[in-house]
Design a protein around this motif. Structure first.
Motif, PDB file in Angstrom:
ATOM      1  N   SER A 107       0.712  -1.691  -0.063  1.00  0.00           N
ATOM      2  CA  SER A 107       0.216  -0.352  -0.374  1.00  0.00           C
ATOM      3  C   SER A 107       0.573   0.990   0.226  1.00  0.00           C
ATOM      4  N   ALA A 108       0.174   2.577  -0.690  1.00  0.00           N
ATOM      5  CA  ALA A 108       1.294   3.602  -0.301  1.00  0.00           C
ATOM      6  C   ALA A 108       1.967   3.766   1.084  1.00  0.00           C
ATOM      7  N   THR A 109       0.862   3.924   1.585  1.00  0.00           N
ATOM      8  CA  THR A 109       1.483   3.739   3.049  1.00  0.00           C
ATOM      9  C   THR A 109       1.789   3.330   3.950  1.00  0.00           C
ATOM     10  N   SER A 110       2.218   2.176   3.352  1.00  0.00           N
ATOM     11  CA  SER A 110       3.205   1.489   4.090  1.00  0.00           C
ATOM     12  C   SER A 110       4.832   1.753   3.976  1.00  0.00           C
ATOM     13  N   THR A 111       5.871   2.112   5.331  1.00  0.00           N
ATOM     14  CA  THR A 111       6.439   2.021   5.399  1.00  0.00           C
ATOM     15  C   THR A 111       7.949   1.716   4.439  1.00  0.00           C
ATOM     16  N   PRO A 112       8.548   2.072   3.244  1.00  0.00           N
ATOM     17  CA  PRO A 112       9.436   1.477   2.647  1.00  0.00           C
ATOM     18  C   PRO A 112      10.385   0.629   3.374  1.00  0.00           C
ATOM     19  N   ALA A 113      10.839  -0.742   2.968  1.00  0.00           N
ATOM     20  CA  ALA A 113      12.104  -1.580   3.752  1.00  0.00           C
ATOM     21  C   ALA A 113      12.942  -0.823   3.183  1.00  0.00           C
ATOM     22  N   THR A 114      14.048  -1.487   4.180  1.00  0.00           N
ATOM     23  CA  THR A 114      16.066  -0.162   3.985  1.00  0.00           C
ATOM     24  C   THR A 114      16.458  -1.221   4.530  1.00  0.00           C
ATOM     25  N   VAL A 115      17.426  -1.320   4.147  1.00  0.00           N
ATOM     26  CA  VAL A 115      18.248  -1.955   4.880  1.00  0.00           C
ATOM     27  C   VAL A 115      18.591  -2.123   6.357  1.00  0.00           C
ATOM     28  N   GLU A 116      18.921  -0.675   6.746  1.00  0.00           N
ATOM     29  CA  GLU A 116      18.683  -0.426   8.396  1.00  0.00           C
ATOM     30  C   GLU A 116      17.970  -1.283   8.777  1.00  0.00           C
ATOM     31  N   ASP A 117      16.555  -1.145   7.983  1.00  0.00           N
ATOM     32  CA  ASP A 117      15.305  -1.780   9.077  1.00  0.00           C
ATOM     33  C   ASP A 117      15.279  -3.420   8.453  1.00  0.00           C
ATOM     34  N   CYS A 118      16.129  -3.715   8.360  1.00  0.00           N
ATOM     35  CA  CYS A 118      15.439  -5.233   7.531  1.00  0.00           C
ATOM     36  C   CYS A 118      16.448  -6.650   7.474  1.00  0.00           C
ATOM     37  N   LEU A 119      18.057  -5.559   7.828  1.00  0.00           N
ATOM     38  CA  LEU A 119      19.190  -6.778   8.034  1.00  0.00           C
ATOM     39  C   LEU A 119      19.847  -7.109   9.236  1.00  0.00           C
ATOM     40  N   ARG A 120      19.428  -8.246   9.229  1.00  0.00           N
ATOM     41  CA  ARG A 120      19.940  -9.585  10.377  1.00  0.00           C
ATOM     42  C   ARG A 120      21.831  -9.961  10.099  1.00  0.00           C
ATOM     43  N   VAL A 121      22.175  -9.885  11.475  1.00  0.00           N
ATOM     44  CA  VAL A 121      23.937 -10.682  11.061  1.00  0.00           C
ATOM     45  C   VAL A 121      23.388 -12.264  11.806  1.00  0.00           C
ATOM     46  N   GLY A 122      23.886 -13.194  10.789  1.00  0.00           N
ATOM     47  CA  GLY A 122      23.697 -14.650  11.611  1.00  0.00           C
ATOM     48  C   GLY A 122      25.402 -15.563  11.629  1.00  0.00           C
ATOM     49  N   ALA A 123      25.146 -15.978  11.660  1.00  0.00           N
ATOM     50  CA  ALA A 123      26.354 -17.172  12.239  1.00  0.00           C
ATOM     51  C   ALA A 123      27.355 -16.122  11.358  1.00  0.00           C
ATOM     52  N   GLY A 124      29.019 -16.444  12.333  1.00  0.00           N
ATOM     53  CA  GLY A 124      30.417 -15.764  11.533  1.00  0.00           C
ATOM     54  C   GLY A 124      29.998 -14.371  11.839  1.00  0.00           C
ATOM     55  N   PHE A 125      28.951 -13.437  11.976  1.00  0.00           N
ATOM     56  CA  PHE A 125      29.291 -12.062  12.083  1.00  0.00           C
ATOM     57  C   PHE A 125      28.845 -11.792  13.428  1.00  0.00           C
ATOM     58  N   SER A 126      29.490 -10.724  13.921  1.00  0.00           N
ATOM     59  CA  SER A 126      28.925  -9.953  15.253  1.00  0.00           C
ATOM     60  C   SER A 126      28.225  -9.054  14.737  1.00  0.00           C
ATOM     61  N   GLN A 127      27.990  -8.300  15.458  1.00  0.00           N
ATOM     62  CA  GLN A 127      26.612  -7.102  15.879  1.00  0.00           C
ATOM     63  C   GLN A 127      28.197  -6.042  15.590  1.00  0.00           C
ATOM     64  N   GLY A 128      29.270  -5.930  15.822  1.00  0.00           N
ATOM     65  CA  GLY A 128      29.945  -5.073  15.433  1.00  0.00           C
ATOM     66  C   GLY A 128      29.842  -4.697  13.842  1.00  0.00           C
ATOM     67  N   ASP A 129      29.859  -6.324  13.459  1.00  0.00           N
ATOM     68  CA  ASP A 129      30.225  -6.179  11.917  1.00  0.00           C
ATOM     69  C   ASP A 129      28.808  -5.456  11.586  1.00  0.00           C
ATOM     70  N   ARG A 130      28.027  -5.094  11.926  1.00  0.00           N
ATOM     71  CA  ARG A 130      26.516  -5.398  10.634  1.00  0.00           C
ATOM     72  C   ARG A 130      26.633  -3.638  10.197  1.00  0.00           C
ATOM     73  N   VAL A 131      27.406  -2.838  11.450  1.00  0.00           N
ATOM     74  CA  VAL A 131      27.283  -1.811  10.941  1.00  0.00           C
ATOM     75  C   VAL A 131      27.682  -1.370   9.135  1.00  0.00           C
ATOM     76  N   TRP A 132      29.285  -1.756   9.305  1.00  0.00           N
ATOM     77  CA  TRP A 132      30.353  -2.519   8.106  1.00  0.00           C
ATOM     78  C   TRP A 132      29.641  -3.107   6.877  1.00  0.00           C
ATOM     79  N   ILE A 133      28.785  -3.684   6.738  1.00  0.00           N
ATOM     80  CA  ILE A 133      27.681  -4.724   6.154  1.00  0.00           C
ATOM     81  C   ILE A 133      26.225  -3.530   6.018  1.00  0.00           C
ATOM     82  N   ALA A 134      25.860  -2.934   6.047  1.00  0.00           N
ATOM     83  CA  ALA A 134      25.064  -2.559   6.524  1.00  0.00           C
ATOM     84  C   ALA A 134      25.981  -1.159   5.883  1.00  0.00           C
ATOM     85  N   GLU A 135      26.332  -0.467   5.689  1.00  0.00           N
ATOM     86  CA  GLU A 135      27.242   0.317   4.531  1.00  0.00           C
ATOM     87  C   GLU A 135      27.612  -0.115   3.527  1.00  0.00           C
ATOM     88  N   GLN A 136      28.078  -1.659   3.039  1.00  0.00           N
ATOM     89  CA  GLN A 136      28.558  -2.358   2.174  1.00  0.00           C
ATOM     90  C   GLN A 136      26.821  -2.682   0.902  1.00  0.00           C
TER      91      GLN A 136
END
Length: 152
Positions: free
Chosen positions: A4-33
């Motif tokens: 719908s036109a009123t829903s908020t669009p998805a972004t990397v910042e809102d939707c990205l999770r880091v899984g096995a092998g990555f730490s939350q510290g890696d998340r910022v760098w990955i989100a930038e990429q």
């Protein structure tokens, strides 16, 4: 869930999770990429879109980076890379996801693809049937020219 036109669009910042092998510290760098994916995700609502990046055997010769994306109403999208360099592997899965998102949009919504919906009456009707059409069958105001005798 429908878009719908009123829903908020998805972004990397809102939707990205880091899984096995990555730490939350890696998340910022990955989100930038992955920031360049925002324009491809914008057509999907944030509340029904998520993706996760993970790495198996990080820094080992056979490491494997996997990026999985879930969007409601679409099949799961998976991109993988076996690049030895982690930075190159992250960029490879990002680029694959971008391509796969474009493919998914085209498959899901061909009506929005101008190239797929542009056809002429002569592309749809065989040449043998064209002379059989008359003003009564296509409308009183319509004129269907013969295939060989088209006026410019």
């Amino acid at each position: 869930m429908s878009r719908s036109a009123t829903s908020t669009p998805a972004t990397v910042e809102d939707c990205l999770r880091v899984g096995a092998g990555f730490s939350q510290g890696d998340r910022v760098w990955i989100a930038e990429q992955f920031a360049t994916l925002d324009s491809h995700l914008a057509g999907f609502p944030v509340d029904s879109t998520e993706f996760e990046v993970s790495v198996k055997d990080r820094s080992a010769r056979g490491q494997k980076v996997t990026l999985e994306c879930w969007i409601a109403g679409h099949q799961k999208i998976v991109a993988t890379s076996s690049e030895e360099d982690l930075h190159a592997a992250i960029n490879e899965v990002r680029d694959d996801l971008r391509r796969l998102l474009s493919d998914a949009k085209t498959r899901q919504e061909p009506r929005h693809n101008r190239r797929l919906r542009e056809t002429t009456i002569n592309d749809v009707i065989s040449p043998e049937l064209t002379p059989a059409l008359d003003a009564a069958s296509v409308g009183a105001d319509a004129v269907v020219p013969d295939r060989q005798e088209r006026s410019v």
